[in-house]
Design a protein around this motif. Sequence first.
Motif, PDB file in Angstrom:
ATOM      1  N   ILE A 189       0.832  -1.206   0.000  1.00 51.78           N
ATOM      2  CA  ILE A 189       0.000   0.000   0.000  1.00 51.78           C
ATOM      3  C   ILE A 189       0.863   1.252   0.000  1.00 51.78           C
ATOM      4  O   ILE A 189       0.472   2.295  -0.548  1.00 51.78           O
ATOM      5  CB  ILE A 189      -0.938  -0.004   1.228  1.00 51.78           C
ATOM      6  N   SER A 190       2.058   1.148   0.584  1.00 52.95           N
ATOM      7  CA  SER A 190       2.939   2.314   0.653  1.00 52.95           C
ATOM      8  C   SER A 190       3.402   2.771  -0.731  1.00 52.95           C
ATOM      9  O   SER A 190       3.755   3.943  -0.905  1.00 52.95           O
ATOM     10  CB  SER A 190       4.161   2.001   1.516  1.00 52.95           C
ATOM     11  N   ILE A 191       3.407   1.878  -1.709  1.00 54.53           N
ATOM     12  CA  ILE A 191       3.902   2.230  -3.043  1.00 54.53           C
ATOM     13  C   ILE A 191       3.038   3.324  -3.686  1.00 54.53           C
ATOM     14  O   ILE A 191       3.566   4.372  -4.082  1.00 54.53           O
ATOM     15  CB  ILE A 191       4.003   0.982  -3.946  1.00 54.53           C
ATOM     16  N   PRO A 192       1.700   3.129  -3.798  1.00 54.01           N
ATOM     17  CA  PRO A 192       0.902   4.236  -4.356  1.00 54.01           C
ATOM     18  C   PRO A 192       0.893   5.470  -3.463  1.00 54.01           C
ATOM     19  O   PRO A 192       0.865   6.596  -3.968  1.00 54.01           O
ATOM     20  CB  PRO A 192      -0.509   3.631  -4.482  1.00 54.01           C
ATOM     21  N   PHE A 193       0.934   5.287  -2.133  1.00 54.60           N
ATOM     22  CA  PHE A 193       0.955   6.433  -1.236  1.00 54.60           C
ATOM     23  C   PHE A 193       2.216   7.264  -1.456  1.00 54.60           C
ATOM     24  O   PHE A 193       2.146   8.498  -1.566  1.00 54.60           O
ATOM     25  CB  PHE A 193       0.892   5.967   0.223  1.00 54.60           C
ATOM     26  N   CYS A 194       3.360   6.594  -1.521  1.00 55.13           N
ATOM     27  CA  CYS A 194       4.627   7.299  -1.720  1.00 55.13           C
ATOM     28  C   CYS A 194       4.663   7.965  -3.089  1.00 55.13           C
ATOM     29  O   CYS A 194       5.128   9.095  -3.232  1.00 55.13           O
ATOM     30  CB  CYS A 194       5.791   6.320  -1.570  1.00 55.13           C
ATOM     31  N   THR A 195       4.149   7.275  -4.106  1.00 53.76           N
ATOM     32  CA  THR A 195       4.118   7.822  -5.462  1.00 53.76           C
ATOM     33  C   THR A 195       3.279   9.095  -5.516  1.00 53.76           C
ATOM     34  O   THR A 195       3.696  10.120  -6.072  1.00 53.76           O
ATOM     35  CB  THR A 195       3.567   6.787  -6.444  1.00 53.76           C
ATOM     36  N   MET A 196       2.078   9.035  -4.924  1.00 53.18           N
ATOM     37  CA  MET A 196       1.206  10.209  -4.901  1.00 53.18           C
ATOM     38  C   MET A 196       1.853  11.365  -4.152  1.00 53.18           C
ATOM     39  O   MET A 196       1.725  12.525  -4.551  1.00 53.18           O
ATOM     40  CB  MET A 196      -0.150   9.856  -4.277  1.00 53.18           C
ATOM     41  N   TYR A 197       2.540  11.044  -3.073  1.00 49.44           N
ATOM     42  CA  TYR A 197       3.194  12.078  -2.264  1.00 49.44           C
ATOM     43  C   TYR A 197       4.294  12.781  -3.050  1.00 49.44           C
ATOM     44  O   TYR A 197       4.349  14.021  -3.098  1.00 49.44           O
ATOM     45  CB  TYR A 197       3.774  11.433  -1.003  1.00 49.44           C
ATOM     46  N   ILE A 198       5.153  12.009  -3.704  1.00 43.51           N
ATOM     47  CA  ILE A 198       6.256  12.589  -4.482  1.00 43.51           C
ATOM     48  C   ILE A 198       5.706  13.440  -5.625  1.00 43.51           C
ATOM     49  O   ILE A 198       6.170  14.561  -5.872  1.00 43.51           O
ATOM     50  CB  ILE A 198       7.176  11.479  -5.020  1.00 43.51           C
ATOM     51  N   ILE A 199       4.693  12.917  -6.317  1.00 44.12           N
ATOM     52  CA  ILE A 199       4.087  13.655  -7.429  1.00 44.12           C
ATOM     53  C   ILE A 199       3.477  14.959  -6.923  1.00 44.12           C
ATOM     54  O   ILE A 199       3.638  16.027  -7.533  1.00 44.12           O
ATOM     55  CB  ILE A 199       3.025  12.796  -8.141  1.00 44.12           C
TER      56      ILE A 199
ATOM     57  N   LEU B 277       0.524  21.377  -0.085  1.00 40.85           N
ATOM     58  CA  LEU B 277       1.839  20.927   0.380  1.00 40.85           C
ATOM     59  C   LEU B 277       1.827  20.668   1.884  1.00 40.85           C
ATOM     60  O   LEU B 277       2.362  19.657   2.354  1.00 40.85           O
ATOM     61  CB  LEU B 277       2.899  21.979   0.042  1.00 40.85           C
ATOM     62  N   VAL B 278       1.220  21.576   2.649  1.00 36.33           N
ATOM     63  CA  VAL B 278       1.199  21.418   4.105  1.00 36.33           C
ATOM     64  C   VAL B 278       0.389  20.180   4.502  1.00 36.33           C
ATOM     65  O   VAL B 278       0.816  19.402   5.362  1.00 36.33           O
ATOM     66  CB  VAL B 278       0.622  22.676   4.776  1.00 36.33           C
ATOM     67  N   VAL B 279      -0.779  19.985   3.870  1.00 32.60           N
ATOM     68  CA  VAL B 279      -1.598  18.811   4.191  1.00 32.60           C
ATOM     69  C   VAL B 279      -0.836  17.527   3.892  1.00 32.60           C
ATOM     70  O   VAL B 279      -0.803  16.596   4.711  1.00 32.60           O
ATOM     71  CB  VAL B 279      -2.932  18.844   3.404  1.00 32.60           C
ATOM     72  N   SER B 280      -0.189  17.463   2.722  1.00 24.78           N
ATOM     73  CA  SER B 280       0.568  16.258   2.348  1.00 24.78           C
ATOM     74  C   SER B 280       1.703  15.992   3.320  1.00 24.78           C
ATOM     75  O   SER B 280       1.890  14.867   3.793  1.00 24.78           O
ATOM     76  CB  SER B 280       1.127  16.408   0.926  1.00 24.78           C
ATOM     77  N   MET B 281       2.483  17.038   3.630  1.00 26.63           N
ATOM     78  CA  MET B 281       3.641  16.857   4.496  1.00 26.63           C
ATOM     79  C   MET B 281       3.253  16.635   5.954  1.00 26.63           C
ATOM     80  O   MET B 281       4.071  16.160   6.749  1.00 26.63           O
ATOM     81  CB  MET B 281       4.574  18.061   4.364  1.00 26.63           C
ATOM     82  N   SER B 282       1.999  16.944   6.302  1.00 20.97           N
ATOM     83  CA  SER B 282       1.543  16.715   7.668  1.00 20.97           C
ATOM     84  C   SER B 282       1.220  15.255   7.937  1.00 20.97           C
ATOM     85  O   SER B 282       1.307  14.800   9.087  1.00 20.97           O
ATOM     86  CB  SER B 282       0.297  17.566   7.965  1.00 20.97           C
ATOM     87  N   ILE B 283       0.827  14.524   6.901  1.00 21.37           N
ATOM     88  CA  ILE B 283       0.345  13.161   7.146  1.00 21.37           C
ATOM     89  C   ILE B 283       1.181  12.068   6.492  1.00 21.37           C
ATOM     90  O   ILE B 283       1.397  11.014   7.094  1.00 21.37           O
ATOM     91  CB  ILE B 283      -1.128  13.004   6.700  1.00 21.37           C
ATOM     92  N   VAL B 284       1.674  12.287   5.273  1.00 19.64           N
ATOM     93  CA  VAL B 284       2.281  11.181   4.533  1.00 19.64           C
ATOM     94  C   VAL B 284       3.594  10.682   5.148  1.00 19.64           C
ATOM     95  O   VAL B 284       3.804   9.465   5.223  1.00 19.64           O
ATOM     96  CB  VAL B 284       2.473  11.549   3.042  1.00 19.64           C
ATOM     97  N   PRO B 285       4.523  11.549   5.595  1.00 24.08           N
ATOM     98  CA  PRO B 285       5.753  11.009   6.195  1.00 24.08           C
ATOM     99  C   PRO B 285       5.493  10.048   7.353  1.00 24.08           C
ATOM    100  O   PRO B 285       6.150   8.999   7.463  1.00 24.08           O
ATOM    101  CB  PRO B 285       6.495  12.267   6.656  1.00 24.08           C
ATOM    102  N   LYS B 286       4.528  10.381   8.220  1.00 23.22           N
ATOM    103  CA  LYS B 286       4.211   9.481   9.337  1.00 23.22           C
ATOM    104  C   LYS B 286       3.573   8.195   8.832  1.00 23.22           C
ATOM    105  O   LYS B 286       3.868   7.099   9.343  1.00 23.22           O
ATOM    106  CB  LYS B 286       3.283  10.183  10.330  1.00 23.22           C
ATOM    107  N   ILE B 287       2.690   8.301   7.832  1.00 22.57           N
ATOM    108  CA  ILE B 287       2.074   7.102   7.258  1.00 22.57           C
ATOM    109  C   ILE B 287       3.141   6.172   6.704  1.00 22.57           C
ATOM    110  O   ILE B 287       3.127   4.950   6.942  1.00 22.57           O
ATOM    111  CB  ILE B 287       1.059   7.489   6.159  1.00 22.57           C
ATOM    112  N   LEU B 288       4.096   6.714   5.972  1.00 18.57           N
ATOM    113  CA  LEU B 288       5.145   5.893   5.379  1.00 18.57           C
ATOM    114  C   LEU B 288       6.046   5.279   6.448  1.00 18.57           C
ATOM    115  O   LEU B 288       6.528   4.148   6.299  1.00 18.57           O
ATOM    116  CB  LEU B 288       5.966   6.722   4.391  1.00 18.57           C
TER     117      LEU B 288
END
Length: 315
Positions: free
Chosen positions: A30-40, A74-85
């Motif tokens: 599951i982390s693969i699409p999450f990480c991909t979406m985050y980087i994009i 950017l703030v919303v993404s950086m607030s949640i995705v690093p911890k999720i990953l």
Amino acid sequence: MSESNKTDFTNPSTFILLGIPGLEMAHVWISIPFCTMYIIAILENFIILFIVKTEPSLHGPMYYFLCMLAGSDLVVSMSIVPKILSIFWFNSREINFSACLTQMYFIHCFSALESGILVAMALDRYVAICDPLRHSTILRNPVVVKIGLAMVLRSTMVILPFPLLARWWPYCRTNIIPEPFCAHIAVVKLACANTRVSSYYDLFVLFSVTGPDVFFITVSYIQILRVIFCLHTKNTRLKTLGTCSSHLCVILVFYIPRLSSSVMYQFGQNVAIHFHVLFANMFLLLPPMLNPIIYGVMTREIRDRLLLLFTNKGT
């Protein structure tokens, strides 16, 4: 359940984020699409900010609001995705109590800000189409700054009680959150007190922020459509409507998943919890990735600048 999760504590030192309950074995996949979406999302939104900053022809109200939207995404993404990953990759499930409340505040604050920015964009489209001769005089730079500051002030003040109330409640049941991030309702549910104040305030935010925003956007587009349908030729109508297409798509991307999630939360008791959690993640992760794509594809000025940017790099 461990004894440490049953003992009384007014403010727990840490919460435990489960990630996506029931799909622990699939976290790495599951982390693969999450990480991909985050980087994009990160790359796209920084590109939007760079293009608007470096292109003088884009220094106008619509693009200033677009920059605010990109910054909010950017703030919303950086607030949640690093911890999720970190949960998915390293099984790092613990989050400090204060960090959890901070994450909660940023998620809800900048989501409310994004809703306000969409209203500001609707105002820009309304003035541009319904009163085009006065657009440059009505939406002058000082006015745009005041609108932006008003949206920021509204979101920061309205959402501030969320973490304050959450810190106030005693927690004596468990410190386990069945999600990969600290959402307001998920945290409040863990309290062992009467949390009606938080529930009522959550409804207040819904009806005082989201409700008026949706109403104002709807009224704006009713007036816009009235003006468009009064235009003489079909080509003119289509061209004028095309100037609103990107904004309309962003509105749908932002509001429809949130509405669907709320309906599913209220009436989807038989839906598996991992589906609820995945859906909640998607409505936070998709807009930051899709918004720059929508504006990049549908807005000619940004599309042309993008092509020029990458063509020059390729030569």
